[in-house]
Scaffold this motif. Structure first.
Motif, PDB file in Angstrom:
ATOM      1  N   THR A  39       0.843  -1.194   0.000  1.00 38.79           N
ATOM      2  CA  THR A  39       0.000   0.000   0.000  1.00 38.79           C
ATOM      3  C   THR A  39       0.879   1.244   0.000  1.00 38.79           C
ATOM      4  O   THR A  39       2.029   1.213   0.466  1.00 38.79           O
ATOM      5  CB  THR A  39      -0.930   0.031   1.229  1.00 38.79           C
ATOM      6  OG1 THR A  39      -0.150   0.194   2.418  1.00 38.79           O
ATOM      7  CG2 THR A  39      -1.735  -1.254   1.330  1.00 38.79           C
ATOM      8  N   PRO A  40       0.340   2.370  -0.496  1.00 36.71           N
ATOM      9  CA  PRO A  40       1.133   3.597  -0.532  1.00 36.71           C
ATOM     10  C   PRO A  40       1.050   4.410   0.748  1.00 36.71           C
ATOM     11  O   PRO A  40       1.725   5.433   0.878  1.00 36.71           O
ATOM     12  CB  PRO A  40       0.505   4.364  -1.698  1.00 36.71           C
ATOM     13  CG  PRO A  40      -0.928   3.956  -1.656  1.00 36.71           C
ATOM     14  CD  PRO A  40      -0.926   2.512  -1.223  1.00 36.71           C
ATOM     15  N   SER A  41       0.199   3.976   1.702  1.00 32.55           N
ATOM     16  CA  SER A  41      -0.038   4.810   2.879  1.00 32.55           C
ATOM     17  C   SER A  41      -0.516   3.966   4.042  1.00 32.55           C
ATOM     18  O   SER A  41      -0.850   2.788   3.901  1.00 32.55           O
ATOM     19  CB  SER A  41      -1.092   5.882   2.554  1.00 32.55           C
ATOM     20  OG  SER A  41      -2.261   5.263   2.050  1.00 32.55           O
ATOM     21  N   ALA A  42      -0.565   4.611   5.204  1.00 32.57           N
ATOM     22  CA  ALA A  42      -1.021   3.941   6.418  1.00 32.57           C
ATOM     23  C   ALA A  42      -2.533   3.965   6.498  1.00 32.57           C
ATOM     24  O   ALA A  42      -3.176   4.871   5.991  1.00 32.57           O
ATOM     25  CB  ALA A  42      -0.432   4.640   7.643  1.00 32.57           C
ATOM     26  N   PHE A  66       5.296  -1.602   8.308  1.00 29.36           N
ATOM     27  CA  PHE A  66       6.512  -2.202   7.777  1.00 29.36           C
ATOM     28  C   PHE A  66       6.793  -1.534   6.434  1.00 29.36           C
ATOM     29  O   PHE A  66       6.008  -1.657   5.494  1.00 29.36           O
ATOM     30  CB  PHE A  66       6.349  -3.711   7.585  1.00 29.36           C
ATOM     31  CG  PHE A  66       6.449  -4.501   8.855  1.00 29.36           C
ATOM     32  CD1 PHE A  66       7.683  -4.679   9.480  1.00 29.36           C
ATOM     33  CD2 PHE A  66       5.323  -5.061   9.427  1.00 29.36           C
ATOM     34  CE1 PHE A  66       7.778  -5.417  10.656  1.00 29.36           C
ATOM     35  CE2 PHE A  66       5.404  -5.801  10.604  1.00 29.36           C
ATOM     36  CZ  PHE A  66       6.642  -5.981  11.215  1.00 29.36           C
ATOM     37  N   GLU A  67       7.907  -0.847   6.349  1.00 34.70           N
ATOM     38  CA  GLU A  67       8.260  -0.116   5.138  1.00 34.70           C
ATOM     39  C   GLU A  67       9.174  -0.956   4.262  1.00 34.70           C
ATOM     40  O   GLU A  67      10.018  -1.707   4.743  1.00 34.70           O
ATOM     41  CB  GLU A  67       8.970   1.187   5.517  1.00 34.70           C
ATOM     42  CG  GLU A  67       9.351   2.069   4.338  1.00 34.70           C
ATOM     43  CD  GLU A  67      10.084   3.331   4.784  1.00 34.70           C
ATOM     44  OE1 GLU A  67      11.288   3.445   4.500  1.00 34.70           O
ATOM     45  OE2 GLU A  67       9.439   4.178   5.450  1.00 34.70           O
ATOM     46  N   LYS A  97      10.563   4.715  -4.769  1.00 33.23           N
ATOM     47  CA  LYS A  97       9.326   4.888  -4.010  1.00 33.23           C
ATOM     48  C   LYS A  97       9.316   3.969  -2.793  1.00 33.23           C
ATOM     49  O   LYS A  97       9.972   2.932  -2.767  1.00 33.23           O
ATOM     50  CB  LYS A  97       8.112   4.582  -4.889  1.00 33.23           C
ATOM     51  CG  LYS A  97       7.914   5.560  -6.036  1.00 33.23           C
ATOM     52  CD  LYS A  97       6.689   5.167  -6.854  1.00 33.23           C
ATOM     53  CE  LYS A  97       6.482   6.133  -8.021  1.00 33.23           C
ATOM     54  NZ  LYS A  97       5.325   5.715  -8.864  1.00 33.23           N
ATOM     55  N   LYS A  98       8.548   4.380  -1.790  1.00 28.98           N
ATOM     56  CA  LYS A  98       8.351   3.568  -0.603  1.00 28.98           C
ATOM     57  C   LYS A  98       6.975   2.905  -0.664  1.00 28.98           C
ATOM     58  O   LYS A  98       6.013   3.501  -1.135  1.00 28.98           O
ATOM     59  CB  LYS A  98       8.448   4.416   0.671  1.00 28.98           C
ATOM     60  CG  LYS A  98       9.819   5.025   0.911  1.00 28.98           C
ATOM     61  CD  LYS A  98      10.851   3.957   1.224  1.00 28.98           C
ATOM     62  CE  LYS A  98      12.201   4.587   1.541  1.00 28.98           C
ATOM     63  NZ  LYS A  98      13.238   3.544   1.763  1.00 28.98           N
TER      64      LYS A  98
END
Length: 431
Positions: free
Chosen positions: A159-162, A170-171, A178-179
């Motif tokens: 996913t791109p966000s929380a 977990f990143e 990109k993260k």
């Protein structure tokens, strides 16, 4: 003569059958040899008399080691004294593989040792029983929603966000610098699904990077998350208690043998019938004060506080309308008291803690944008989610149920690490 599974052995009384399995245990008495054989579906006692087999087959008993893989033929005979009510009168054994000395023996082993050998510990009768209950819980959940017209939606794991806060993500590195993050929940995507299909559910693994060492926490766990358009908080509280009653009923109906292996007091499960008690956050605070457990208004409840409430009831307890300040950004405020969120936690009895968390979602565009900003979340990452409030927004609600906590409660086991095949915890990433 054909291969049969031990769980079906009762249908083959007085017939000759073949069982493909492993040696669970063995013993001897004079000219009779006994082999406990398991095949993954159950355990049966094989009886081998010296007069019924050749010398080579009879002497094979001495060579066989625990967990050696064997193919056994013989006649099925009813015997009330035997485990499962049947035994196998052996007339032939084929050795497939002679196992090395098995590391898990009948002696006591520490938890660390057993978790290091989780890949083998799964073969034990207790772990087998727990995971069979888990399988039934998962099927009962799917059947519950499928039978009620819900559409299964598979939410992404990257996913791109929380969803519920950046501190527990977990990143991971994605492409082109990109993260990406491992999903905390499929909920936001389920909301998009509800706007398309009316009622949906997601079901899959979720990840929380909480540095928690309690018996209720895993870093990777499975969660089912229904989402319903045109549903309010009361609607999904009704749905959640109906679902839990359904799951408990299915486990009691189909997993009596497993619950017996686990020495579970099933009377406590047999009483799980709707309606469940519903109390407000404020009422729960007062109940805690009576037990000299003090929480300041506005704080979320932890494990100790949940245990106190659960021990006061024989049924799951639904605590609703927590202060919004301790809950997620997407929860709608109570129109009768803006300090409160239209949310609910279901606390399992017997001290097993929260098994369900849900809410009515904020459906107003500008209010949601404000909440995203207040929680210091990047609006760009939530643009698609905010879009749902631009194009046909409606009241909608949903919840998530954690499979492992539910299984632990059903089985009466003390730690969720036994409720999943290969647990991942703060200090456990092997095997």
């Amino acid at each position: 003569m054909g291969r049969v599974y031990i769980e079906d052995i009762g249908a083959h009384q007085e017939r000759e059958v073949t069982i493909c399995g492993w040696l669970y245990n063995k013993r001897s008495s004079g000219k009779v040899r006994f082999l406990m054989i398991r095949d993954g579906t159950g355990v049966i006692q094989g009886v081998m008399s010296k007069s019924d087999v050749d010398e080579e087959t009879f002497s094979l008993h001495e060579q066989l080691t625990q967990e050696s893989s064997i193919i056994v033929t013989g006649k099925v005979r009813a015997d009330d004294r035997a485990p499962g009510g049947y035994e196998l009168i052996i007339n032939g054994i084929e050795l497939v593989h002679l196992a090395e000395s098995y590391p898990i023996t009948p002696k006591e082993h520490g938890t660390g040792f057993l978790m290091d050998h989780r890949h083998l510990w799964l073969r034990s009768s207790r772990q087998n029983a727990v995971l069979r209950v888990r399988s039934t819980v998962v099927k009962a959940i799917r059947d519950f929603f499928d039978d009620r017209g819900f559409i299964l939606m598979d939410a992404p794991i990257f996913t791109p966000s929380a969803c519920e806060g950046t501190s527990t993500l977990f990143e991971t590195d994605y492409f082109e610098g990109k993260k990406a993050y491992l999903s905390q929940s499929g909920q936001l995507y389920a909301e998009a699904g509800a706007m398309a299909f009316g009622k949906v559910y997601t079901f899959g693994p979720t990840f929380r990077a909480e540095k928690s060492k309690t018996r209720r926490h895993l870093t990777e766990f499975w969660m089912v998350e229904p989402e319903v358009a045109y549903a309010d908080l009361n609607d999904i509280m009704d749905l959640a208690e109906e679902m839990v009653e359904h799951i408990v009923g299915r486990v009691l109906e189909t997993r009596g043998n497993e619950l017996k292996v686990l020495e579970r007091d099933t009377s406590k499960l047999e009483g799980i019938k709707r309606p469940f008690p519903r109390i407000s956050y404020s009422q729960a605070l007062e109940m805690r004060k009576e037990k000299e457990v003090h929480v300041q208004w506005g704080e979320d409840f932890g494990g100790e506080e949940e245990t106190v409430i659960s021990e006061m009831h024989d049924l799951p307890v639904m605590i609703h309308r927590y202060p919004g300040q301790c809950k997620a950004f997407y929860m709608k405020a109570d129109p009768e008291d803006q300090r409160l969120a239209l949310c609910v936690d279901m606390i399992a009895p017997e001290g097993y803690g929260e098994i369900v968390g849900g809410s009515q979602r904020e459906d107003h565009l500008e209010t949601l944008r404000k909440r995203v900003a207040e929680h210091d979340l990047p609006e760009e990452s939530f643009r698609w989610y905010i879009d749902l409030r631009r194009y046909g927004s409606v009241p909608h609600s949903g919840y998530g149920l954690g499979v492992e906590r539910t299984v632990a409660w059903m089985c009466g086991i003390p730690h969720v690490r036994e409720a999943i095949p290969f647990p991942r915890t703060l200090y456990r990433l092997y095997p």
